[in-house]
Design an enzyme around this catalytic site. Structure first.
Site, short mmCIF file in Angstrom:
data_model
loop_
_atom_site.label_atom_id
_atom_site.label_comp_id
_atom_site.label_asym_id
_atom_site.label_seq_id
_atom_site.Cartn_x
_atom_site.Cartn_y
_atom_site.Cartn_z
N SER A 1 -5.20 4.15 -18.22
CA SER A 1 -6.59 4.30 -17.79
C SER A 1 -7.21 5.62 -18.24
O SER A 1 -8.39 5.86 -17.95
CB SER A 1 -6.68 4.19 -16.26
OG SER A 1 -5.89 5.17 -15.64
N LYS B 1 -9.81 6.53 -6.89
CA LYS B 1 -10.32 7.41 -7.96
C LYS B 1 -11.73 7.91 -7.65
O LYS B 1 -12.04 9.08 -7.89
CB LYS B 1 -10.29 6.66 -9.29
CG LYS B 1 -8.89 6.37 -9.81
CD LYS B 1 -8.93 5.59 -11.12
CE LYS B 1 -7.51 5.34 -11.65
NZ LYS B 1 -7.52 4.57 -12.91
N GLY C 1 0.81 -1.20 0.00
CA GLY C 1 0.00 0.00 0.00
C GLY C 1 0.85 1.25 0.00
O GLY C 1 2.07 1.19 0.11
N PRO C 2 0.22 2.41 -0.11
CA PRO C 2 0.98 3.67 -0.14
C PRO C 2 1.69 3.92 1.17
O PRO C 2 1.39 3.29 2.19
CB PRO C 2 -0.13 4.72 -0.39
CG PRO C 2 -1.31 3.97 -0.86
CD PRO C 2 -1.23 2.61 -0.26
N PRO C 3 2.64 4.86 1.18
CA PRO C 3 3.36 5.16 2.43
C PRO C 3 2.42 5.74 3.49
O PRO C 3 1.52 6.52 3.18
CB PRO C 3 4.41 6.19 2.00
CG PRO C 3 4.53 6.03 0.53
CD PRO C 3 3.19 5.59 0.04
N GLY C 4 2.65 5.35 4.73
CA GLY C 4 1.94 5.96 5.84
C GLY C 4 0.57 5.41 6.15
O GLY C 4 -0.16 5.99 6.95
N GLY D 1 0.03 2.39 7.53
CA GLY D 1 0.05 1.53 8.71
C GLY D 1 0.53 0.12 8.47
O GLY D 1 0.16 -0.78 9.23
N LYS D 2 1.37 -0.09 7.45
CA LYS D 2 1.83 -1.45 7.17
C LYS D 2 2.72 -1.97 8.30
O LYS D 2 2.55 -3.10 8.78
CB LYS D 2 2.59 -1.48 5.84
CG LYS D 2 1.76 -1.04 4.65
CD LYS D 2 2.53 -1.18 3.35
CE LYS D 2 3.66 -0.19 3.25
NZ LYS D 2 3.21 1.22 3.23
N THR D 3 3.68 -1.16 8.72
CA THR D 3 4.59 -1.59 9.79
C THR D 3 3.86 -1.76 11.11
O THR D 3 4.11 -2.71 11.86
CB THR D 3 5.73 -0.58 9.93
OG1 THR D 3 6.39 -0.43 8.67
CG2 THR D 3 6.74 -1.04 10.97
#
Length: 819
Positions: free
Chosen positions: A689, A732, A365-368, A370-372
């Site tokens: 797209s 989008k 997913g994008p940075p920030g 909450g992956k970590t």
């Protein structure tokens, strides 16, 4: 004027001579001394040759700076020595070895010639005679005594040198002889050469001898200490070797206090696999045979320390409780229901099938977003230790597998280090930024990870440093990535992908209210009693002061608000509570850096609202098309990538094939130039797209029919007009919702993805699914264009091209080829 001065002026002209001159580097020649040295510079060799031809006399003078290759008059000292050439020996390298005898001191008056060799006008200085008084004798005795001490301490001093000193009767000669034969710097020797008074010259040599004696005494003291230390080391080594022999004779293999015994105790206590124990016992026997301080012994000690520090059989007791994990995830994270559901499914399966292997999760997913922190919550829910490995920028395969222990400074790889740091054999290892691995001549670390993340192989993972199999099957690997497309396909195939999408503004508001703001308030020493931030202010912060998919920037802005509030509470004594509303933000945070673009909602010709996905979420992507008289050129601008440029040409090709049906002159591609522009040209844009957006804008510009201002669209278009699926629909549609759109056209294949769209967004928008471009045109254009009637060409038999009749003076091009 003194008589001595009058005499010098009288003999001034008689004492001047013109001689070949040689510049010396780091060398000074004294009168009455015979010296050997090598001559390498060609100018010096030529001067020497000229001296041999003109009477064997040459002027030797020292240059001030050694690095000057071609010295001029300013580069030379003014005092030198007139010397006689006694012997010349030619060397193989075109150099010369010279034996010269110093004759007299001489002053350099001027250089009369610089090339091909130096010629100098010099003034011979008559040597002064010292009186044989008591002071002179005292100075000479002191000098001889100091030189005697110097000879005792100085290494490699020839005995005849001391004899010459003791036999000297004249102080000037004694000073010159000692200065020539002791290792002084050439600047110091030059100072002695320039002193004409014999007694003063000898006094200066005395001072230098005292200094040299002190330096030599200090050097000898240090050498004695070093020799004593070496004797102690050798003695210690000798005694240890004797002890080993005695222990071997007595059958007592080890000393209780020795490090060998300590290692043996550790190996005995550690619960090691049989193969590991045998390997360490073998290494311990090798260590016992090594001499004290040997490099091999140091390598073995490091190896034993690393192996014994690893948790070969130590495991943390895993807690597999789905409800407890749900509470932990809900407490730590808001939203992300799909991610939480997948993690709970993982735990449920693990509870029913504890021996199940190979479940490797990849949080993308994008940075920030909450992956970590999701990985940290998972480790807490499972009661596992967590170790994090940052893979960003790693391009050395040895970072994963380690180095061979024979290399200097070798250590195990990051995987073994992480397990050692965690202290258990079943930790959760977070492989952060797996999509940013590099590769170069040192190897490909992503290929090394293939074994680590393969449950069929990692039970016998071998680190190059350990040279032993370590079981990684009990380790739970979780990876994170921003761009899944950057992960090598074989590596991605070993992981189960869990996508974390960007947050909606409402989700960011709840995260800020429940998690970020309380944490920042506690960190900055404020609380809910003395600081209140309204929901309107938080919404304004999210919309105007952050532009991101995650919440990192939002957290920094909230921290700034807390600092501003803390400053007011401390500096303004009457202020007991700070309340921040939307109108206070510009005063506290400055002008809003981001503004939601207000899109035109009135119908316009050639302007279409597209949708794009970026690393910071969804964005509106406006397309403008102008049709101009020309020769059929298609111009696309706006910092576009290759894929988007191809989409522009594909759209034009489709419109050419459907020109009559769309009411467009069939020869538009011959006499019309089409300019397609994407605003905000500083931002790079790429991807397929935007196909339906480009097609709609071109049709509108060619037909003159306006496009509805409240319609947005996304989808890839083929040459046959089919609308293909796209990605990032959730982001989008959020962008369309924020921009005030009413209708969104999406590909038919993306209809299933509507279930994942935020309910607020889904309720506010009307979605139109399209399989063909005609469905998008029918929804976006104010009116559909009327088809042009198809007519036969009058000269069909003469040409392979069919020509339509002209209307309003225009020539139409064909739209088909006859068989």
């Amino acid at each position: 004027m003194s008589e001595e001065k009058i005499l010098e002026e009288t003999n001034y002209e008689n004492n001047r001579r013109i001689l070949p001159a040689m510049a010396l580097r780091g060398l000074t020649v004294f009168p009455g001394m015979v010296i050997h040295f090598d001559v390498g510079r060609q100018a010096s060799v030529k001067a020497l040759t000229a001296a041999m031809e003109e009477g064997d006399t040459i002027f030797l003078v020292t240059q001030k700076v050694l690095s000057v290759e071609e010295p001029k008059e300013n580069d030379l000292y003014t005092m030198g020595t007139i010397a006689a050439v006694r012997q010349i020996l030619r060397l193989p390298n075109e150099g010369v070895r010279l034996m010269a005898e110093g004759l007299d001191r001489a002053k350099l008056c001027q250089i009369t010639q610089e090339r091909p060799y130096l010629i100098a006008e010099v003034e011979k200085l008559e040597s002064q005679t010292a009186s044989n008084g008591i002071r002179t004798q005292a100075v000479m005795r002191q000098t001889m005594d100091l030189f005697d001490r110097y000879v005792e301490q100085a290494p490699k001093m020839a005995p005849e040198v001391l004899l010459n000193v003791l036999a000297a009767q004249e102080p000037g000669y004694l000073a010159d002889f000692i200065a020539q034969n002791i290792p002084l710097r050439y600047e110091e020797k030059q100072e002695i050469l320039e002193i004409l008074s014999p007694v003063r010259r000898l006094e200066m040599v005395n001072a230098m001898l005292k200094k040299e004696n002190e330096v030599l005494a200090l050097e000898n003291d240090l050498n004695e200490k070093l020799a004593a230390h070496m004797q102690e080391v050798q003695k210690d080594f000798f005694l240890r070797e004797q002890m080993k022999v005695i222990q071997a004779e007595l059958g007592d293999g080890m000393d209780v206090d020795s490090e060998i015994f300590e290692y043996a105790k550790k190996i005995e206590k550690a619960k090691l696999p049989q193969e590991v124990r045998e390997k360490l016992d073998k290494e311990l026997k090798r260590l016992a045979k090594q001499s004290f301080g040997s490099p091999e012994g140091s390598v073995i000690r490091t190896y034993l320390d690393v192996c014994l520090d690893l948790p070969w059989s130590k495991k943390s007791k895993e807690r597999v409780n789905v409800e407890a994990a749900r509470k932990v995830l809900d407490a730590d994270h808001f939203g992300m229901e799909k991610v939480k559901e997948r993690i709970l499914e993982f735990l449920a399966v693990k509870k029913l099938a504890p021996d199940l292997k190979g479940q490797i999760l990849c949080l993308a997913g994008p940075p920030g977003v909450g992956k970590t922190s999701i990985a940290a919550s998972l480790a807490k829910a499972l009661n596992r230790k967590m170790a994090r490995i940052s893979l960003g920028g790693i391009h050395d395969e040895a970072e994963i597998r380690g180095h061979r222990k024979t290399y200097i400074g070798a250590m195990p790889g990051q995987i073994i280090k992480a397990i050692e740091k965690a202290g258990t054999a079943n930790p959760l290892i977070l492989l952060d930024e797996v999509d940013k691995l590099g590769a170069d001549h040192k190897g490909d670390p992503s290929s090394a990870l293939l074994e680590v993340l393969d449950s069929e192989q990692n039970a016998t993972f071998r680190d190059n440093f350990l040279e032993l199999p370590f079981d990684l099957s009990e380790v739970l690997f979780v990876t994170t990535a921003n761009d899944v497309g950057m992960i090598p396909r074989p590596l991605l195939d070993r992981m189960e992908l869990i996508e974390l999408s960007s947050y909606t503004d409402e989700e960011k508001l709840q995260i800020a209210r429940r998690h970020l703001l309380p944490r920042e308030m506690k960190r900055h020493g404020v609380n809910g009693r003395n600081l209140r931030i309204s929901d309107e202010a938080l919404r304004a912060v999210i919309a105007g002061y952050t532009l991101e998919s995650g919440v990192r920037q939002l957290e920094r802005v909230l921290a700034k608000l807390c600092r501003k509030a803390a400053t007011r509470l401390v500096t303004e004594e009457e202020t007991k509570r700070v309340t921040i509303d939307e109108e206070d933000l510009e005063k506290l945070l400055g002008i809003r850096p981001y503004h939601r673009e207000k899109f035109q909602h009135s119908p316009q010709v050639g302007i279409v609202n597209g949708l794009a996905w970026t690393s910071v979420g969804g964005e509106m992507l406006e397309v403008e098309v102008n049709v101009l008289p020309g020769s059929g050129k298609v111009e696309s601008t706006g910092n576009l990538g290759d894929v988007m440029r191809e989409s522009c040409h594909s759209a034009v090709s489709y419109i050419r094939s459907a020109a009559e049906r769309l009411g467009i002159p069939a020869d538009f591609y011959q006499n019309k130039d089409i300019h397609i522009h994407f605003p905000e040209a500083a931002t790079p844009k790429d991807g397929p797209s935007a196909g339906v957006t480009i097609t709609t804008a071109i049709v509108s510009a060619l037909t003159g029919i306006p496009v509805k201002g409240d319609v947005a669209m996304t989808g890839e278009v083929t040459l046959r007009g089919r609308v293909l699926a796209i990605g990032g629909l959730r982001e989008k549609t959020m962008a369309a919702f924020r921009a005030g759109m009413k209708t969104v056209c999406i590909p038919k294949e993306n209809e299933k993805d509507l279930e994942e769209i935020d309910q607020t967004v889904r309720a506010a928008l009307r979605f139109v699914v399209a399989e063909q471009v005609d469905a998008v045109l029918n929804e976006a254009l104010v009116t559909m264009p009327k088809p042009r009637p198809k007519q036969s060409a009058p000269n069909e038999g003469k040409s392979a091209l069919s020509v339509l009749p002209a209307e309003a003076g225009e020539v139409r091009s064909p739209d088909y080829m006859p068989s």
